[in-house]
Scaffold this motif. Structure first.
Motif, PDB file in Angstrom:
ATOM      1  N   GLY A 193      -5.249  38.344  46.464  1.00 28.73           N
ATOM      2  CA  GLY A 193      -4.743  38.821  45.184  1.00 28.73           C
ATOM      3  C   GLY A 193      -3.474  39.640  45.315  1.00 28.73           C
ATOM      4  N   LEU A 194      -3.335  40.404  46.405  1.00 28.70           N
ATOM      5  CA  LEU A 194      -2.125  41.204  46.606  1.00 28.70           C
ATOM      6  C   LEU A 194      -0.954  40.343  47.050  1.00 28.70           C
ATOM      7  CD1 LEU A 194      -3.652  44.326  48.406  1.00 28.70           C
ATOM      8  CD2 LEU A 194      -2.849  44.197  46.054  1.00 28.70           C
ATOM      9  N   VAL A 195      -1.206  39.412  47.963  1.00 31.12           N
ATOM     10  CA  VAL A 195      -0.122  38.576  48.476  1.00 31.12           C
ATOM     11  C   VAL A 195       0.445  37.674  47.380  1.00 31.12           C
ATOM     12  CG1 VAL A 195       0.366  36.632  50.035  1.00 31.12           C
ATOM     13  CG2 VAL A 195      -0.874  38.631  50.869  1.00 31.12           C
ATOM     14  N   ASN A 196      -0.393  37.203  46.476  1.00 30.14           N
ATOM     15  CA  ASN A 196       0.052  36.332  45.389  1.00 30.14           C
ATOM     16  C   ASN A 196       0.218  37.096  44.083  1.00 30.14           C
ATOM     17  OD1 ASN A 196      -0.187  33.519  46.709  1.00 30.14           O
ATOM     18  ND2 ASN A 196      -2.165  34.461  47.156  1.00 30.14           N
ATOM     19  N   ALA A 197       0.547  38.361  44.175  1.00 29.99           N
ATOM     20  CA  ALA A 197       0.743  39.174  42.966  1.00 29.99           C
ATOM     21  C   ALA A 197       1.924  38.644  42.168  1.00 29.99           C
ATOM     22  CB  ALA A 197       0.990  40.630  43.354  1.00 29.99           C
ATOM     23  N   PRO A 198       1.779  38.475  40.864  1.00 29.20           N
ATOM     24  CA  PRO A 198       2.888  37.941  40.043  1.00 29.20           C
ATOM     25  C   PRO A 198       3.993  38.963  39.867  1.00 29.20           C
ATOM     26  CG  PRO A 198       1.035  38.544  38.651  1.00 29.20           C
ATOM     27  CD  PRO A 198       0.569  38.723  40.059  1.00 29.20           C
ATOM     28  N   GLU A 238       4.356  28.470  68.226  1.00 29.99           N
ATOM     29  CA  GLU A 238       3.154  28.004  68.907  1.00 29.99           C
ATOM     30  C   GLU A 238       1.871  28.518  68.257  1.00 29.99           C
ATOM     31  OE1 GLU A 238       5.532  29.717  70.266  1.00 29.99           O
ATOM     32  OE2 GLU A 238       6.606  28.404  71.672  1.00 29.99           O
ATOM     33  N   MET A 239       1.918  29.703  67.691  1.00 28.90           N
ATOM     34  CA  MET A 239       0.709  30.309  67.111  1.00 28.90           C
ATOM     35  C   MET A 239       0.966  30.847  65.717  1.00 28.90           C
ATOM     36  SD  MET A 239       0.674  33.631  69.620  1.00 28.90           S
ATOM     37  CE  MET A 239       0.531  32.591  71.052  1.00 28.90           C
ATOM     38  N   ARG A 240       1.789  30.183  64.977  1.00 29.48           N
ATOM     39  CA  ARG A 240       2.197  30.631  63.653  1.00 29.48           C
ATOM     40  C   ARG A 240       1.000  30.668  62.708  1.00 29.48           C
ATOM     41  NH1 ARG A 240       4.189  28.285  58.887  1.00 29.48           N
ATOM     42  NH2 ARG A 240       5.927  29.426  57.931  1.00 29.48           N
ATOM     43  N   LEU A 241       0.854  31.783  61.968  1.00 27.64           N
ATOM     44  CA  LEU A 241      -0.215  31.927  60.979  1.00 27.64           C
ATOM     45  C   LEU A 241       0.395  31.772  59.594  1.00 27.64           C
ATOM     46  CD1 LEU A 241      -3.234  32.537  60.553  1.00 27.64           C
ATOM     47  CD2 LEU A 241      -2.631  34.946  60.347  1.00 27.64           C
ATOM     48  N   ALA A 242       0.056  30.672  58.930  1.00 28.20           N
ATOM     49  CA  ALA A 242       0.692  30.357  57.648  1.00 28.20           C
ATOM     50  C   ALA A 242       0.372  31.403  56.582  1.00 28.20           C
ATOM     51  CB  ALA A 242       0.249  28.972  57.185  1.00 28.20           C
ATOM     52  N   LEU A 243      -0.801  32.020  56.637  1.00 28.27           N
ATOM     53  CA  LEU A 243      -1.147  33.028  55.637  1.00 28.27           C
ATOM     54  C   LEU A 243      -0.148  34.168  55.613  1.00 28.27           C
ATOM     55  CD1 LEU A 243      -5.012  33.316  56.161  1.00 28.27           C
ATOM     56  CD2 LEU A 243      -3.839  32.370  54.181  1.00 28.27           C
ATOM     57  N   ALA A 267       3.169  33.979  57.667  1.00 26.54           N
ATOM     58  CA  ALA A 267       4.547  33.514  57.845  1.00 26.54           C
ATOM     59  C   ALA A 267       5.111  32.845  56.603  1.00 26.54           C
ATOM     60  CB  ALA A 267       4.604  32.559  59.030  1.00 26.54           C
ATOM     61  N   ASP A 268       4.256  32.212  55.791  1.00 28.13           N
ATOM     62  CA  ASP A 268       4.749  31.540  54.582  1.00 28.13           C
ATOM     63  C   ASP A 268       5.038  32.513  53.450  1.00 28.13           C
ATOM     64  OD1 ASP A 268       4.539  29.185  55.899  1.00 28.13           O
ATOM     65  OD2 ASP A 268       2.675  28.533  54.928  1.00 28.13           O
ATOM     66  N   LYS A 269       4.557  33.737  53.544  1.00 28.08           N
ATOM     67  CA  LYS A 269       4.714  34.687  52.444  1.00 28.08           C
ATOM     68  C   LYS A 269       5.908  35.612  52.614  1.00 28.08           C
ATOM     69  CE  LYS A 269       1.072  33.112  50.434  1.00 28.08           C
ATOM     70  NZ  LYS A 269       1.214  32.318  49.186  1.00 28.08           N
ATOM     71  N   ILE A 270       6.269  35.916  53.857  1.00 26.22           N
ATOM     72  CA  ILE A 270       7.354  36.860  54.108  1.00 26.22           C
ATOM     73  C   ILE A 270       7.933  36.580  55.483  1.00 26.22           C
ATOM     74  CG2 ILE A 270       5.897  38.651  55.129  1.00 26.22           C
ATOM     75  CD1 ILE A 270       7.574  40.737  53.682  1.00 26.22           C
ATOM     76  N   SER A 271       9.223  36.788  55.631  1.00 25.86           N
ATOM     77  CA  SER A 271       9.856  36.575  56.927  1.00 25.86           C
ATOM     78  C   SER A 271       9.568  37.750  57.858  1.00 25.86           C
ATOM     79  CB  SER A 271      11.367  36.404  56.759  1.00 25.86           C
ATOM     80  OG  SER A 271      11.952  37.604  56.283  1.00 25.86           O
ATOM     81  N   ARG A 272       9.727  37.510  59.149  1.00 30.28           N
ATOM     82  CA  ARG A 272       9.429  38.545  60.131  1.00 30.28           C
ATOM     83  C   ARG A 272      10.360  39.746  59.981  1.00 30.28           C
ATOM     84  NH1 ARG A 272      11.342  37.234  65.981  1.00 30.28           N
ATOM     85  NH2 ARG A 272      13.249  37.601  64.789  1.00 30.28           N
ATOM     86  N   ASP A 273      11.661  39.486  59.825  1.00 30.88           N
ATOM     87  CA  ASP A 273      12.621  40.591  59.739  1.00 30.88           C
ATOM     88  C   ASP A 273      12.405  41.409  58.470  1.00 30.88           C
ATOM     89  OD1 ASP A 273      13.673  39.726  62.102  1.00 30.88           O
ATOM     90  OD2 ASP A 273      15.335  38.614  61.176  1.00 30.88           O
TER      91      ASP A 273
END
Length: 592
Positions: free
Chosen positions: A494-499, A173-178, A180-186
């Motif tokens: 820059g950190l989330v999309n680090a190569p 219902e309130m998913r934040l793609a920034l 949730a799309d980068k890493i799973s909750r667990d």
């Protein structure tokens, strides 16, 4: 029924309101230290007399003589034997003509943050995290430096876009793609549970440092602050709270009721007057190494942090640290100091004949001078007492104050020392405010995680402050200087999309300081500088748009490419549109 005050001579004086205020405001009759010393001398003489009268007896089993002697010894306290004579006279003020900050090139937000936490730190943290998870669970975590960068970047996003609970970032219902799309909750929760920066579960042998579990983080931040440019100027020293109300090693958690965050770990911070931190020390109780404590704990903090401040600078601090001997010591070290002070910390205060508060008008001031120190009392809504070794109340200025009777602001005379104190004392408060704007506030029982996240937030706030100063000195237009929110989001991107692999060599990098496109139609959702130049050689994507508004190529100012115009005209001719001139038709078919 009247009350009486008995003086030392035995004379009884009726206790009036004026006499009561005078007695409360002055602590000259307190001789507690001398009584303690006299009692100690009497005790020693009695012990010597008893030992001389009693015959010697064989020693009984018990602690060693060295231990017994150490237990009987009292801690020695240095006495200030210097005599001070306070006179109401002008003070020889010192000039504060400091040079402007030198200009430096403006870098990308991620480059400023990497001054504090570079790739080596994250690689070391990945090794420690993997080893800790293996010791605790017997399973392989296989985290990498790039994944830990993503982990830290997501915390920065959570500070900018806070949710009440962590799992809400992944709820449908309130998913934040920034996030949730980068890493799973667990996976995020596992990394948060296992995140470590030391490769050991036990403290080293002989360790006296209660902060050893987070010491690598403190060292990284301290080393980065040591590399900052220092030049004579205005600096402030004050306390900073690291909010935490759980269990931590003894002596770390403090309670200061007057702070916005009353519970947590306490740090003493030195900043410039505009909020750039240059040094700090986390308080560990009696084990904190502040060096010389002969002038008291507060004075030892100032002397310890002033080692990293250039000589000739002016320090500002509050009454927790202030004392007259401290200002005299700073004068010997070539430093200027100003701070509010309590009357009971002024030696030989009987010579000071300050007016009573009720007899002073608003804006009125008095000062007393002794050698190189001046004490100024100024009356605002209530009295303020300030001591300094550089600035006095001889010069004054006008400030705006609210008048309840007139219901308007009025001009009030203010001494120069008070005006300078109000102007330059708030450096630590400015730093705290910038941290609180987007603090990564997550409930946790681990004090180590709380401290690490605090210093991540502190590092990004300090990096943004340096970025702003560099932008101002290089005369970047104010409209093009990023605010803290945009700067923080750029770092997190820059950190989330680090190569995963290393970047290209520096010779292949493009100019990152290129001015942004200011055309009427801005490119939608432009990627961050760190993502554009990460070395992946991103290929352009082509969209089938019937009426494109603008070309996405940098520097292109055409609303629509000419080729698209030609194609649309040719299509109109084929449909039999007779409104097109023949000259245009001939050019079209030649180009086709």
């Amino acid at each position: 029924m009247p009350a009486y005050f008995v003086e030392r001579s035995g004379q009884r004086t009726e206790l009036t309101g004026e006499l009561l205020l005078q007695l409360i405001g002055d602590g000259n009759d307190s001789e507690i230290e001398e009584v303690e010393d006299d009692e100690g001398d009497q005790e020693e003489s009695v012990l010597q007399l008893v030992s001389a009268e009693e015959p010697e007896s064989p020693p009984r089993p018990g602690p060693s003589s060295a231990t017994a002697t150490k237990a009987r010894q009292k801690p020695t306290k240095s006495r200030d034997t210097r005599r001070r004579i306070w006179k109401q006279m002008p003070f020889n003020q010192k000039e504060h003509s400091y040079p402007e900050r030198s200009s430096a090139a403006v870098r990308s937000p991620l480059a400023y943050f990497e001054d504090y936490f570079d790739d080596k730190f994250f690689e070391h943290a990945a090794v420690c995290t993997n080893n800790y998870y293996m010791r605790k669970t017997g399973k392989v975590l296989n985290t990498t430096a790039a994944e830990l960068k993503k982990f830290v970047g997501i915390h920065f996003i959570m500070g900018c876009i806070p949710y009440p609970r962590i799992h809400m970032y992944w709820r449908i219902e309130m998913r934040l793609a920034l996030v949730a799309d980068k890493i799973s909750r667990d996976r995020f929760k596992i990394l948060r549970m296992a995140f470590h920066v030391v490769d050991s579960d036990d403290a080293p042998a002989g360790n006296q440092n209660s902060l050893w579990k987070v010491q690598p983080v403190l060292t990284q931040v301290k080393n980065a602050c040591d590399k900052l440019e220092r030049q004579p100027g205005f600096y402030s020293i004050d306390e900073q709270m690291i909010p935490f109300s759980g269990t931590c090693p003894r002596g770390l958690r403090q309670v200061i009721k007057t702070k916005p965050r009353p519970q947590g770990l306490k740090a003493f911070v030195a900043t410039t007057y505009d909020g750039l931190m240059i040094d700090f020390e986390v308080y560990q109780g009696a084990k904190t190494n502040f060096g010389d404590k002969s002038l008291g704990v507060g004075a030892s903090v100032i002397l310890h942090l002033s080692k990293s401040i250039p000589r000739g600078s002016c320090l500002y601090f509050d009454r927790f640290f202030s004392s007259i001997p401290l200002l005299e010591r700073l004068n010997e070290l070539g430093l200027h100091g100003t701070g509010t002070i309590m009357m009971n910390r002024v030696p030989e205060r009987k010579n000071m004949d300050f007016k009573l508060d009720r007899k002073m008008k608003r804006g009125e001031s008095q000062q007393f001078v002794s050698n190189d120190v001046v004490v100024v009392k100024w009356m605002d809504n209530k009295s303020v007492l300030v001591a300094s070794n550089c600035t006095s109340g001889d010069d004054s200025c006008l400030i705006k104050r609210w008048d309840k009777n007139l219901s308007a602001f009025t001009d009030v005379s203010c001494p120069k020392v008070i005006a300078n104190y109000n102007k330059n004392m708030g450096g630590v408060d400015i730093l705290d405010q910038s941290i609180e704007y987007y603090r990564t506030f997550i409930k946790t029982k681990k004090w180590t995680l709380k401290v690490i996240l605090h210093f991540f937030d502190l590092a990004i706030s300090n990096a943004w402050r340096l970025y702003v100063l560099n932008s101002i000195t290089t005369r970047v237009p104010k409209s093009k200087i990023m605010d803290l929110l945009e700067f923080r989001m750029q770092v997190s991107d820059g950190l989330v999309n680090a190569p995963e692999r290393k970047r290209r060599s520096d010779t292949d990098e493009q100019d990152e300081n290129q001015a942004p496109n200011t055309s009427k139609f801005r490119r939608p959702n432009p990627p961050s500088v760190a993502k554009r130049y990460d070395g992946y050689d991103h290929l352009p994507s082509f969209d089938q748009i019937d009426s494109p508004r603008a070309c996405r190529m940098e520097g292109c100012k055409r609303i629509r490419p000419e080729r698209d115009k030609d194609k649309s005209l040719i299509a109109a001719v084929r449909k039999g549109d007779k409104r097109i001139p023949l000259t245009v038709l001939s050019v079209l078919f030649e180009n086709a």
